[in-house]
Design a protein around this motif. Structure first.
Motif, PDB file in Angstrom:
ATOM      1  N   LYS A  15       0.834  -1.200   0.000  1.00 47.59           N
ATOM      2  CA  LYS A  15       0.000   0.000   0.000  1.00 47.59           C
ATOM      3  C   LYS A  15       0.866   1.246   0.000  1.00 47.59           C
ATOM      4  N   GLU A  16       1.925   1.228   0.806  1.00 47.77           N
ATOM      5  CA  GLU A  16       2.823   2.384   0.869  1.00 47.77           C
ATOM      6  C   GLU A  16       3.554   2.577  -0.458  1.00 47.77           C
ATOM      7  N   ILE A  17       3.966   1.460  -1.070  1.00 49.33           N
ATOM      8  CA  ILE A  17       4.658   1.547  -2.362  1.00 49.33           C
ATOM      9  C   ILE A  17       3.753   2.179  -3.408  1.00 49.33           C
ATOM     10  N   LYS A  18       2.484   1.758  -3.441  1.00 50.38           N
ATOM     11  CA  LYS A  18       1.547   2.321  -4.409  1.00 50.38           C
ATOM     12  C   LYS A  18       1.348   3.811  -4.178  1.00 50.38           C
ATOM     13  N   LEU A  19       1.291   4.210  -2.902  1.00 54.12           N
ATOM     14  CA  LEU A  19       1.142   5.634  -2.594  1.00 54.12           C
ATOM     15  C   LEU A  19       2.381   6.400  -3.029  1.00 54.12           C
ATOM     16  N   VAL A  20       3.555   5.829  -2.780  1.00 57.12           N
ATOM     17  CA  VAL A  20       4.807   6.471  -3.170  1.00 57.12           C
ATOM     18  C   VAL A  20       4.855   6.682  -4.678  1.00 57.12           C
ATOM     19  N   GLY A  22       2.311   6.549  -6.849  1.00 53.44           N
ATOM     20  CA  GLY A  22       1.205   7.392  -7.303  1.00 53.44           C
ATOM     21  C   GLY A  22       1.447   8.860  -7.034  1.00 53.44           C
ATOM     22  N   ALA A  23       1.854   9.194  -5.817  1.00 51.91           N
ATOM     23  CA  ALA A  23       2.063  10.599  -5.454  1.00 51.91           C
ATOM     24  C   ALA A  23       3.262  11.188  -6.185  1.00 51.91           C
ATOM     25  N   SER A  24       4.334  10.410  -6.289  1.00 55.98           N
ATOM     26  CA  SER A  24       5.528  10.907  -6.974  1.00 55.98           C
ATOM     27  C   SER A  24       5.262  11.093  -8.463  1.00 55.98           C
ATOM     28  N   SER A  25       4.560  10.130  -9.056  1.00 58.93           N
ATOM     29  CA  SER A  25       4.277  10.213 -10.491  1.00 58.93           C
ATOM     30  C   SER A  25       3.313  11.356 -10.798  1.00 58.93           C
ATOM     31  N   ALA A  26       2.275  11.500  -9.973  1.00 55.70           N
ATOM     32  CA  ALA A  26       1.315  12.584 -10.199  1.00 55.70           C
ATOM     33  C   ALA A  26       2.004  13.938 -10.080  1.00 55.70           C
ATOM     34  N   GLY A  27       2.832  14.090  -9.064  1.00 57.54           N
ATOM     35  CA  GLY A  27       3.550  15.347  -8.913  1.00 57.54           C
ATOM     36  C   GLY A  27       4.473  15.631 -10.082  1.00 57.54           C
ATOM     37  N   THR A  28       5.104  14.564 -10.594  1.00 54.96           N
ATOM     38  CA  THR A  28       5.992  14.727 -11.748  1.00 54.96           C
ATOM     39  C   THR A  28       5.198  15.116 -12.990  1.00 54.96           C
ATOM     40  N   ILE A  29       4.035  14.499 -13.185  1.00 57.37           N
ATOM     41  CA  ILE A  29       3.172  14.866 -14.319  1.00 57.37           C
ATOM     42  C   ILE A  29       2.811  16.348 -14.251  1.00 57.37           C
ATOM     43  N   PHE A  30       2.379  16.783 -13.064  1.00 61.76           N
ATOM     44  CA  PHE A  30       1.953  18.176 -12.922  1.00 61.76           C
ATOM     45  C   PHE A  30       3.116  19.131 -13.158  1.00 61.76           C
ATOM     46  N   GLU A  31       4.284  18.762 -12.637  1.00 58.07           N
ATOM     47  CA  GLU A  31       5.429  19.668 -12.760  1.00 58.07           C
ATOM     48  C   GLU A  31       5.904  19.759 -14.203  1.00 58.07           C
ATOM     49  N   TRP A  32       5.928  18.635 -14.912  1.00 57.73           N
ATOM     50  CA  TRP A  32       6.310  18.678 -16.328  1.00 57.73           C
ATOM     51  C   TRP A  32       5.223  19.317 -17.178  1.00 57.73           C
ATOM     52  N   ILE A 144      14.664   9.230  -7.109  1.00 52.91           N
ATOM     53  CA  ILE A 144      15.348   8.592  -5.980  1.00 52.91           C
ATOM     54  C   ILE A 144      14.356   8.142  -4.925  1.00 52.91           C
ATOM     55  N   TYR A 145      13.364   8.956  -4.681  1.00 52.34           N
ATOM     56  CA  TYR A 145      12.376   8.627  -3.657  1.00 52.34           C
ATOM     57  C   TYR A 145      11.711   7.282  -3.962  1.00 52.34           C
ATOM     58  N   VAL A 146      11.322   7.093  -5.224  1.00 56.58           N
ATOM     59  CA  VAL A 146      10.706   5.817  -5.605  1.00 56.58           C
ATOM     60  C   VAL A 146      11.740   4.697  -5.582  1.00 56.58           C
ATOM     61  N   ALA A 147      12.934   4.951  -6.121  1.00 55.81           N
ATOM     62  CA  ALA A 147      13.977   3.916  -6.181  1.00 55.81           C
ATOM     63  C   ALA A 147      14.348   3.417  -4.794  1.00 55.81           C
ATOM     64  N   LYS A 214       1.290  13.513   2.207  1.00 57.15           N
ATOM     65  CA  LYS A 214       0.903  12.255   2.839  1.00 57.15           C
ATOM     66  C   LYS A 214       2.060  11.249   2.870  1.00 57.15           C
ATOM     67  N   LEU A 215       3.142  11.564   2.160  1.00 60.49           N
ATOM     68  CA  LEU A 215       4.265  10.637   2.073  1.00 60.49           C
ATOM     69  C   LEU A 215       5.196  10.764   3.279  1.00 60.49           C
ATOM     70  N   ASN A 216       5.899   9.657   3.560  1.00 57.48           N
ATOM     71  CA  ASN A 216       6.962   9.667   4.564  1.00 57.48           C
ATOM     72  C   ASN A 216       8.306   9.865   3.875  1.00 57.48           C
TER      73      ASN A 216
END
Length: 544
Positions: A15-20, A22-32, A144-147, A214-216
């Motif tokens: 569950k935490e991996i999916k949140l990591v 999802g949140a990282s990818s969504a933020g990257t989409i928005f920023e790009w 890095i956060y996801v890796a 919401k991420l750690n």
């Protein structure tokens, strides 16, 4: 797990991996999205903020400002890489996404140059600088956060969503522009509606912050901090750590140089090529790119997962070599499908320009230099997508299929009159300068060719976040991977539209700009072959 003596107390749950992810990818989409919306709307931004009466110059100035943002990415990489290695991954990319969202919304609020004069382009440039700084810290943090949350055997798969998110930002920018075109009348969109996609950045910023708060913190960084193993000066140690200079060189030229030039050629060169010299109808170009972009996003995930089995090097080498072989044929085929009449007319009724000093100077108006009369004609023909040959002569002249073109009295003093006059004369000889809507089968062919470019991009990009994370030691990882990535992406990739556009303007060949991509990829594949580790993926401790 990642090459530090500090141990991670608890593996993240699914569950935490999916949140990591999802949140990282969504933020990257928005920023790009924030960064790419500027390039997507280049044809409006040029006359709004850089009016000159010279279409070629306006477009080059848009790409120059686009490049300025990229030029500051390495500075952002150094600044936020330092903070990411010292203070943590999570809070650093919270800062970057906030800075990006505010700067992007600001572009949508700037009055036009017609209203406030030179202040308009100056403010645009300053906001592009802020966007570049923010983006310099975003990619390294998210990757890095996801890796650092992923098991070694799934690292390529999990981080591939970050790579797909870069394409996702481009797709979102196209989708928002299409939606605005549907909801806002065409003239209103050109007048003020184009600002809406920029202002939407505030909404996307709110969503991104909500998700990322919401991420750690990364478990690897927390373990290093608790063990007292964080770097003293990550920037300095990136260049003094044993073997790191070679890794940075390989990451810059053998990885980033390859992936970034292919990516921008696939999407931005494809966009400007179809909309510009091929004269495909604007909304159709956006739909074509939207479809190709959405499908291409899946390629990055497939390649990332594949790299977990075969290693990171093989997909990159395959993608780079295929690019060298297919790049020109793909664009030639795309041109024939998009506007076959233009090439057929030029072949049946060749255009010959005669005169002295027949060399274009695309920035002549900007630097108050005198463009030669022959150069003015060549520039107009190039902007119109018309190929030509040059003959030396004491007298300026243009012939179409051997028929002389009669020059208007104001052609050499007024760019709009010269363009309209030349296009009218060429139209009388069978050239078609109207907006093109190719047959449905041709549209499918163009989408297919763009998907091939998307696949080549995925092969060279899909596994890169995992690769760069594995190449560098954890305590200086944020800085060490961000510096070469953003120098390569910032200068080799970010300047591609400007350099390719300048080459086209100088040569009069709409395909000549592709040589820049070809040269960078050719050098990069040699470096990658020499410097990247072969075989299955390995953590930093294993490949030193």
């Amino acid at each position: 797990m990642t090459g530090t003596s500090a141990t991670v107390e608890r593996e993240p749950s699914q569950k935490e991996i999916k949140l990591v992810i999802g949140a990282s990818s969504a933020g990257t989409i928005f920023e790009w999205y924030d960064f790419f919306i500027y390039g997507t709307l280049f044809y409006i931004i040029g006359p709004t903020f850089f009016p000159s009466g010279n279409e070629t110059l306006e477009i080059l100035l848009v790409w120059a400002t686009f490049a300025i943002g990229f030029g500051f990415r390495p500075v952002g990489a150094i600044l936020f890489g330092y903070l990411g290695d010292k203070l943590g991954r999570k809070y650093t990319f919270l800062v970057t996404v906030t800075l990006m969202g505010i700067a992007t919304a600001g572009v949508g609020l700037i009055p036009s140059a017609a209203s406030i004069g030179i202040a308009a382009p100056i403010i645009v440039i300053l906001l592009r600088v802020l966007q570049g700084l923010a983006l310099g810290g975003e990619y390294g943090g998210a990757a890095i956060y996801v890796a650092e949350h992923a098991d070694a055997d799934k690292r390529g798969y999990f981080t591939s969503f970050i790579q797909a998110s870069v394409a996702g930002g481009f797709v979102l920018s196209i989708a928002v522009v299409i939606a605005c075109r549907v909801l806002i009348p065409e003239q209103a969109f050109l007048d003020w509606g184009w600002r809406v996609p920029f202002l939407l950045s505030i909404v996307l910023l709110g969503i991104s912050l909500w998700m990322r708060l919401k991420l750690n913190e990364s478990p690897v960084f927390k373990a290093m901090k608790e063990a007292g193993e964080t770097a003293g000066n990550p920037f300095v140690e990136s260049f003094t750590y044993p073997g790191n200079k070679k890794r940075i060189f390989v990451a810059l030229f053998g990885v980033t140089g390859v992936l970034t030039t292919i990516w921008y050629t696939a999407f931005f060169s494809g966009l400007s090529f179809l909309r510009g010299p091929m004269r495909v109808e604007d909304s159709l170009v956006e739909i074509i790119l939207l479809i190709a972009g959405i499908v291409s996003m899946a390629f990055y995930v497939v390649v990332g997962k594949w790299s977990d089995r075969v290693g990171r090097k093989k997909p990159i080498i395959i993608g780079a070599l295929l690019t060298l072989v297919t790049l020109f044929p793909i664009f030639w085929a795309m041109g024939n499908l998009a506007n076959p009449g233009l090439a057929e007319s030029a072949k049946a009724r060749p255009v010959v320009v005669s005169g002295t000093q027949c060399v274009t100077d695309p920035f002549a108006d900007l630097f108050d230099r005198t463009q030669t009369s022959c150069g003015q004609v060549l520039e107009t023909l190039t902007a119109s997508g018309v190929s030509y040959t040059i003959e030396e002569s004491d007298t300026l002249g243009v012939t179409v299929g051997g028929t002389p073109v009669v020059f208007g009295d104001d052609w050499l003093t007024d760019g709009a009159s010269r363009r309209d006059g030349l296009q009218d004369a060429l139209s009388n000889e069978g050239f078609d300068f109207s907006k093109q809507t190719p047959p449905f089968t041709s549209i499918l062919g163009i989408i297919g060719l763009l998907l091939v470019l998307g696949l080549l991009s995925a092969l060279t990009y899909g596994s890169v976040a995992a690769l760069l994370s594995e190449m560098f030691p954890p305590k200086i990882r944020y800085s060490s991977m961000s510096i070469p990535y953003h120098i390569g992406a910032g200068y080799l990739g970010g300047f591609l539209p400007l350099i390719a556009g300048f080459i086209v303007a100088r040569t009069g060949d709409v395909y000549a700009g592709l040589w820049y991509t070809w040269a960078v990829v050719a050098f990069g594949v040699v470096v990658a072959w020499w410097g990247l580790p072969s075989g299955p993926p390995r953590d930093f401790d294993d490949n030193g």
